[in-house]
Scaffold this motif. Structure first.
Motif, PDB file in Angstrom:
ATOM      1  N   ARG A   1     -12.874  -3.318 -13.052  1.00 27.61           N
ATOM      2  CA  ARG A   1     -13.260  -2.220 -12.151  1.00 27.61           C
ATOM      3  C   ARG A   1     -12.435  -2.056 -11.110  1.00 27.61           C
ATOM      4  NH1 ARG A   1     -18.111   0.773 -13.091  1.00 27.61           N
ATOM      5  NH2 ARG A   1     -18.489  -0.991 -14.633  1.00 27.61           N
ATOM      6  N   GLN A   2     -11.898  -3.192 -10.533  1.00 26.96           N
ATOM      7  CA  GLN A   2     -11.075  -3.278  -9.413  1.00 26.96           C
ATOM      8  C   GLN A   2     -10.241  -4.468  -9.391  1.00 26.96           C
ATOM      9  OE1 GLN A   2     -12.722  -2.226  -5.355  1.00 26.96           O
ATOM     10  NE2 GLN A   2     -12.316  -4.203  -4.811  1.00 26.96           N
ATOM     11  N   ILE A   3      -8.902  -4.075  -9.011  1.00 23.07           N
ATOM     12  CA  ILE A   3      -7.880  -5.498  -8.646  1.00 23.07           C
ATOM     13  C   ILE A   3      -7.127  -5.104  -7.428  1.00 23.07           C
ATOM     14  CG2 ILE A   3      -6.134  -4.222  -9.820  1.00 23.07           C
ATOM     15  CD1 ILE A   3      -5.372  -7.018 -10.902  1.00 23.07           C
ATOM     16  N   ALA A   4      -7.013  -6.446  -6.702  1.00 17.81           N
ATOM     17  CA  ALA A   4      -6.505  -6.308  -5.352  1.00 17.81           C
ATOM     18  C   ALA A   4      -5.284  -7.509  -5.379  1.00 17.81           C
ATOM     19  CB  ALA A   4      -7.676  -6.784  -4.209  1.00 17.81           C
ATOM     20  N   ILE A   5      -4.082  -6.901  -4.798  1.00 15.98           N
ATOM     21  CA  ILE A   5      -2.982  -7.751  -4.733  1.00 15.98           C
ATOM     22  C   ILE A   5      -3.008  -7.891  -3.225  1.00 15.98           C
ATOM     23  CG2 ILE A   5      -0.371  -7.678  -4.996  1.00 15.98           C
ATOM     24  CD1 ILE A   5      -2.549  -5.157  -7.088  1.00 15.98           C
ATOM     25  N   CYS A   6      -3.067  -9.429  -2.729  1.00 19.85           N
ATOM     26  CA  CYS A   6      -3.468  -9.667  -1.395  1.00 19.85           C
ATOM     27  C   CYS A   6      -2.523 -10.345  -0.935  1.00 19.85           C
ATOM     28  CB  CYS A   6      -4.661 -10.494  -1.393  1.00 19.85           C
ATOM     29  SG  CYS A   6      -6.051  -9.781  -2.533  1.00 19.85           S
ATOM     30  N   ASN A   7      -1.789  -9.906   0.130  1.00 21.29           N
ATOM     31  CA  ASN A   7      -1.023 -10.608   1.035  1.00 21.29           C
ATOM     32  C   ASN A   7      -1.993 -11.415   2.293  1.00 21.29           C
ATOM     33  OD1 ASN A   7       1.658 -11.675   2.101  1.00 21.29           O
ATOM     34  ND2 ASN A   7       1.671  -9.903   3.681  1.00 21.29           N
ATOM     35  N   GLY A   8      -2.749 -10.447   2.693  1.00 20.41           N
ATOM     36  CA  GLY A   8      -3.817 -10.969   3.726  1.00 20.41           C
ATOM     37  C   GLY A   8      -5.136 -11.280   2.903  1.00 20.41           C
TER      38      GLY A   8
ATOM     39  N   LEU B   1      -5.209   4.174  -5.730  1.00 20.01           N
ATOM     40  CA  LEU B   1      -4.605   2.848  -5.038  1.00 20.01           C
ATOM     41  C   LEU B   1      -5.537   3.065  -3.502  1.00 20.01           C
ATOM     42  CD1 LEU B   1      -0.731   3.359  -5.418  1.00 20.01           C
ATOM     43  CD2 LEU B   1      -2.646   2.307  -6.819  1.00 20.01           C
ATOM     44  N   ASP B   2      -5.553   1.878  -3.123  1.00 18.16           N
ATOM     45  CA  ASP B   2      -6.116   1.607  -1.510  1.00 18.16           C
ATOM     46  C   ASP B   2      -4.856   0.775  -0.948  1.00 18.16           C
ATOM     47  OD1 ASP B   2      -6.989   0.868   0.738  1.00 18.16           O
ATOM     48  OD2 ASP B   2      -8.558  -0.513  -0.029  1.00 18.16           O
ATOM     49  N   VAL B   3      -4.096   1.473  -0.029  1.00 18.61           N
ATOM     50  CA  VAL B   3      -2.976   0.716   0.384  1.00 18.61           C
ATOM     51  C   VAL B   3      -3.225   0.360   2.132  1.00 18.61           C
ATOM     52  CG1 VAL B   3      -0.421   0.590   0.606  1.00 18.61           C
ATOM     53  CG2 VAL B   3      -1.506   1.753  -1.060  1.00 18.61           C
ATOM     54  N   ASP B   4      -3.434  -0.839   2.427  1.00 20.21           N
ATOM     55  CA  ASP B   4      -3.660  -1.065   3.760  1.00 20.21           C
ATOM     56  C   ASP B   4      -4.918  -0.051   4.401  1.00 20.21           C
ATOM     57  OD1 ASP B   4      -1.888  -3.308   3.821  1.00 20.21           O
ATOM     58  OD2 ASP B   4      -0.417  -2.109   4.750  1.00 20.21           O
ATOM     59  N   GLY B   5      -5.774   0.285   3.441  1.00 17.32           N
ATOM     60  CA  GLY B   5      -6.824   1.184   4.057  1.00 17.32           C
ATOM     61  C   GLY B   5      -6.501   2.667   3.863  1.00 17.32           C
ATOM     62  N   GLU B   6      -5.312   2.842   3.094  1.00 16.95           N
ATOM     63  CA  GLU B   6      -4.944   4.518   3.235  1.00 16.95           C
ATOM     64  C   GLU B   6      -4.970   4.680   1.647  1.00 16.95           C
ATOM     65  OE1 GLU B   6      -3.990   6.255   5.945  1.00 16.95           O
ATOM     66  OE2 GLU B   6      -5.205   4.761   6.535  1.00 16.95           O
ATOM     67  N   PRO B   7      -5.705   5.819   1.273  1.00 13.42           N
ATOM     68  CA  PRO B   7      -5.644   6.421  -0.051  1.00 13.42           C
ATOM     69  C   PRO B   7      -4.482   7.147  -0.390  1.00 13.42           C
ATOM     70  CG  PRO B   7      -6.747   7.757   1.332  1.00 13.42           C
ATOM     71  CD  PRO B   7      -6.165   6.918   2.342  1.00 13.42           C
TER      72      PRO B   7
ATOM     73  N   GLU C   1       8.196   5.390  -3.207  1.00  8.10           N
ATOM     74  CA  GLU C   1       8.020   3.913  -2.780  1.00  8.10           C
ATOM     75  C   GLU C   1       7.469   3.668  -1.301  1.00  8.10           C
ATOM     76  OE1 GLU C   1      12.226   2.231  -3.102  1.00  8.10           O
ATOM     77  OE2 GLU C   1      11.942   2.273  -5.219  1.00  8.10           O
ATOM     78  N   GLY C   2       6.881   2.580  -1.180  1.00  7.63           N
ATOM     79  CA  GLY C   2       6.584   2.092   0.363  1.00  7.63           C
ATOM     80  C   GLY C   2       6.403   0.856   0.455  1.00  7.63           C
ATOM     81  N   TYR C   3       5.827   0.218   1.574  1.00  5.71           N
ATOM     82  CA  TYR C   3       5.384  -1.249   1.853  1.00  5.71           C
ATOM     83  C   TYR C   3       4.074  -1.312   2.169  1.00  5.71           C
ATOM     84  CZ  TYR C   3      10.689  -1.362   2.060  1.00  5.71           C
ATOM     85  OH  TYR C   3      11.798  -1.370   2.030  1.00  5.71           O
ATOM     86  N   PHE C   4       3.493  -2.606   1.965  1.00  2.37           N
ATOM     87  CA  PHE C   4       2.329  -2.651   2.488  1.00  2.37           C
ATOM     88  C   PHE C   4       2.252  -4.033   3.264  1.00  2.37           C
ATOM     89  CE2 PHE C   4       1.809  -4.546  -1.765  1.00  2.37           C
ATOM     90  CZ  PHE C   4       1.235  -5.567  -1.521  1.00  2.37           C
ATOM     91  N   VAL C   5       1.391  -4.235   4.128  1.00  2.06           N
ATOM     92  CA  VAL C   5       1.511  -5.642   4.961  1.00  2.06           C
ATOM     93  C   VAL C   5       0.163  -6.446   4.747  1.00  2.06           C
ATOM     94  CG1 VAL C   5       0.109  -4.601   7.102  1.00  2.06           C
ATOM     95  CG2 VAL C   5       1.628  -6.507   7.419  1.00  2.06           C
ATOM     96  N   ASN C   6      -0.994  -5.841   4.300  1.00  5.82           N
ATOM     97  CA  ASN C   6      -2.171  -6.410   4.217  1.00  5.82           C
ATOM     98  C   ASN C   6      -2.643  -6.709   2.631  1.00  5.82           C
ATOM     99  OD1 ASN C   6      -4.354  -8.194   4.981  1.00  5.82           O
ATOM    100  ND2 ASN C   6      -5.782  -6.372   5.006  1.00  5.82           N
ATOM    101  N   ILE C   7      -3.296  -5.694   2.266  1.00  8.96           N
ATOM    102  CA  ILE C   7      -3.727  -5.635   0.633  1.00  8.96           C
ATOM    103  C   ILE C   7      -3.545  -4.345   0.129  1.00  8.96           C
ATOM    104  CG2 ILE C   7      -5.802  -5.832  -0.675  1.00  8.96           C
ATOM    105  CD1 ILE C   7      -6.714  -8.081   1.329  1.00  8.96           C
ATOM    106  N   LEU C   8      -3.135  -4.173  -1.215  1.00  4.76           N
ATOM    107  CA  LEU C   8      -3.091  -3.183  -2.042  1.00  4.76           C
ATOM    108  C   LEU C   8      -4.040  -3.395  -3.014  1.00  4.76           C
ATOM    109  CD1 LEU C   8       0.162  -1.279  -3.446  1.00  4.76           C
ATOM    110  CD2 LEU C   8      -2.005  -1.582  -4.733  1.00  4.76           C
ATOM    111  N   SER C   9      -4.970  -2.525  -3.247  1.00  2.69           N
ATOM    112  CA  SER C   9      -5.992  -2.511  -4.257  1.00  2.69           C
ATOM    113  C   SER C   9      -5.940  -1.281  -5.216  1.00  2.69           C
ATOM    114  CB  SER C   9      -7.546  -2.947  -3.740  1.00  2.69           C
ATOM    115  OG  SER C   9      -7.935  -1.580  -3.193  1.00  2.69           O
ATOM    116  N   VAL C  10      -6.527  -1.355  -6.513  1.00  3.12           N
ATOM    117  CA  VAL C  10      -6.638  -0.302  -7.402  1.00  3.12           C
ATOM    118  C   VAL C  10      -7.902  -0.246  -8.138  1.00  3.12           C
ATOM    119  CG1 VAL C  10      -5.325   0.737  -9.455  1.00  3.12           C
ATOM    120  CG2 VAL C  10      -4.046  -0.813  -7.660  1.00  3.12           C
ATOM    121  N   GLY C  11      -8.638   0.987  -8.227  1.00  4.97           N
ATOM    122  CA  GLY C  11      -9.673   1.092  -8.632  1.00  4.97           C
ATOM    123  C   GLY C  11     -10.837   1.478  -7.768  1.00  4.97           C
ATOM    124  N   MET C  12     -11.937   0.785  -8.003  1.00  5.14           N
ATOM    125  CA  MET C  12     -13.098   1.149  -7.096  1.00  5.14           C
ATOM    126  C   MET C  12     -12.777   1.051  -5.481  1.00  5.14           C
ATOM    127  SD  MET C  12     -16.738  -0.392  -6.950  1.00  5.14           S
ATOM    128  CE  MET C  12     -17.568  -0.529  -5.398  1.00  5.14           C
TER     129      MET C  12
END
Length: 312
Positions: free
Chosen positions: A205-212, A286-292, A139-150
Motif C-alpha cells: 500500500r506504500q513504499i518509502a525510499i529513505c535517506n533520512g 509520489l511524495d518527494v520530501d513532502g511534495e506531491p 528528473e530531480g533530487y531528494f534529500v530526505n525521503i521519497l515514498s510512493v502510494g498512500m
C-alpha cells in the motif's frame, strides 16, 4: 560573497514572511551580513539556489519547510560538486522532518548556532527520474525521503488543505482520508545493492525510499536510516487490509512498525519501480520530501556525499 538566505514568506501560514525582518536581524547577529531572496511561486527556490551557486556564494540558507529545503537542494545539485555552496537550514514549516533527521532542535538559536559553528556533514542525495503531474518525464533530487502510494495521497491532501491545520493534525487528518482511498500496488522492482542486481515483485500500500528517518510530520518510517551511509533504507508497509494497516501503522511514530510481519525492509543504492496495476496510477502517487510531484514509473539512484550541510 555574503551567505544568501532563501526565505519562503508563505510558510507557517504567512508567519515567516511577517516576521522576516526580525528573523533576519537575529540571523545577522549570529552570522554577520547576509543577502535575502524571497520565493514568489512554487519551484522558485530552485532557480534562486542555482543562481546563488553559480554566483559563487559559499553558503545558502533555506528558511521554510521541507518543501523549501527540497527546492533549494534541487537548485544546488544543478552545479558541479566543487562549486556547490554549503546548506544551512532554518525550519519554519509544517512537518520539519529533514531537520529531525539532522538532529537539530527546532529553535532559531539552535539552527543559527549550527551554521555559525561551520561544522558540516557531507550527506547523500537521491537522484530520481519520474513522471510529473503534467505527464512529462523529468528528473530531480531528494534529500530526505521519497515514498510512493498512500504517502503520496497524504501529501496531496495536506497540500490541498493549504495550511488550515497545523503540523501533526494536518498529517493525521490527511492520513485517514488517504487510507480510505488507497489501494494496494503491485510493483515490478529492479534493485541494486552493493554491486548486485535483482528483480522483485513488491505488493504494498506504500513504499518509502529513505535517506533520512522521518516523514509525514514526525513519523519515524526508517529508524535505521543514516544520511551519510552510502545507501537507501527501503521500507515497504505491505498489503494488509485497511483496518490492519491502520493498526500496524500506529507504531510508525516510534519506529516500531519495522518489526511488524507485513513490513519489508532492505537497503540499496538504486531502485526502479513500475506499477503493474496501472489503473490505480493516479491514487498511487509520489511524495518527494513532502511534495506531491508526480507518479510512477520511477528510477532512483544514490549520489554519495553530495552536499555539505551545517550541523550542531
Amino acid at each position: 560573497m555574503k551567505p544568501l538566505v532563501i526565505l519562503n514568506p508563505a510558510s507557517q501560514k504567512g508567519k515567516t514572511g511577517r516576521q522576516a525582518p526580525e528573523l533576519l536581524r537575529v540571523v545577522e547577529r549570529y552570522l554577520g551580513p547576509v543577502d535575502r531572496r524571497d520565493t514568489e511561486a512554487p519551484r522558485h527556490a530552485v532557480s534562486l539556489a542555482e543562481e546563488a551557486a553559480r554566483e559563487g556564494r559559499p553558503t545558502v540558507i533555506a528558511v521554510g519547510g521541507d518543501g523549501t529545503i527540497h527546492e533549494v537542494v534541487n537548485g544546488l545539485m544543478r552545479v558541479d560538486q566543487g562549486t556547490r555552496p554549503k546548506l544551512g537550514v532554518i525550519g519554519q514549516g509544517t512537518g520539519g522532518d529533514f531537520r529531525k533527521s539532522l538532529e537539530v532542535e527546532h529553535r532559531l538559536d539552535r539552527y543559527l548556532t549550527a551554521i555559525a559553528s561551520r561544522r558540516t556533514r557531507k550527506i547523500d542525495i537521491g537522484r530520481f527520474s519520474y513522471r510529473d503531474n503534467a505527464g512529462e518525464d523529468t528528473e530531480g533530487y531528494f534529500v530526505n525521503i521519497l515514498s510512493v502510494g498512500m504517502g503520496g495521497l497524504v501529501d496531496r491532501y495536506v497540500h490541498q488543505a493549504k495550511g488550515q491545520l497545523g503540523g501533526t493534525i494536518a498529517y493525521l487528518s490527511a492520513s485517514v482520508k488517504a487510507l480510505l482511498e488507497s489501494e494496494v500496488g503491485v510493483l515490478a522492482a529492479v534493485i541494486e545493492e552493493d554491486g548486485s542486481r535483482r528483480d522483485e515483485e513488491i505488493v504494498t500500500r506504500q513504499i518509502a525510499i529513505c535517506n533520512g528517518r522521518f516523514f509525514g510530520g514526525g513519523m519515524e518510517v526508517a529508524p535505521m536510516a543514516v544520511l551519510d551511509d552510502g545507501a537507501f533504507d527501503v521500507v515497504s508497509m505491505g498489503a494488509a487490509p485497511r483496518a490492519r494497516f491502520a493498526l500496524g501503522s500506529l507504531s510508525i511514530y516510534s519506529g516500531k512498525h519495522v518489526d511488524k510481519p507485513d513490513v519489508q525492509v532492505f537497503r540499496c543504492q538504486s531502485i526502479e519501480l513500475r506499477l503493474k496495476n496501472q489503473a490505480i496510477t493516479e491514487i498511487f502517487p509520489l511524495d518527494v520530501d513532502g511534495e506531491p510531484l508526480g507518479t510512477l514509473p520511477l528510477r532512483i539512484e544514490l549520489v554519495p556525499a553530495a552536499l555539505e550541510v551545517f550541523v550542531s
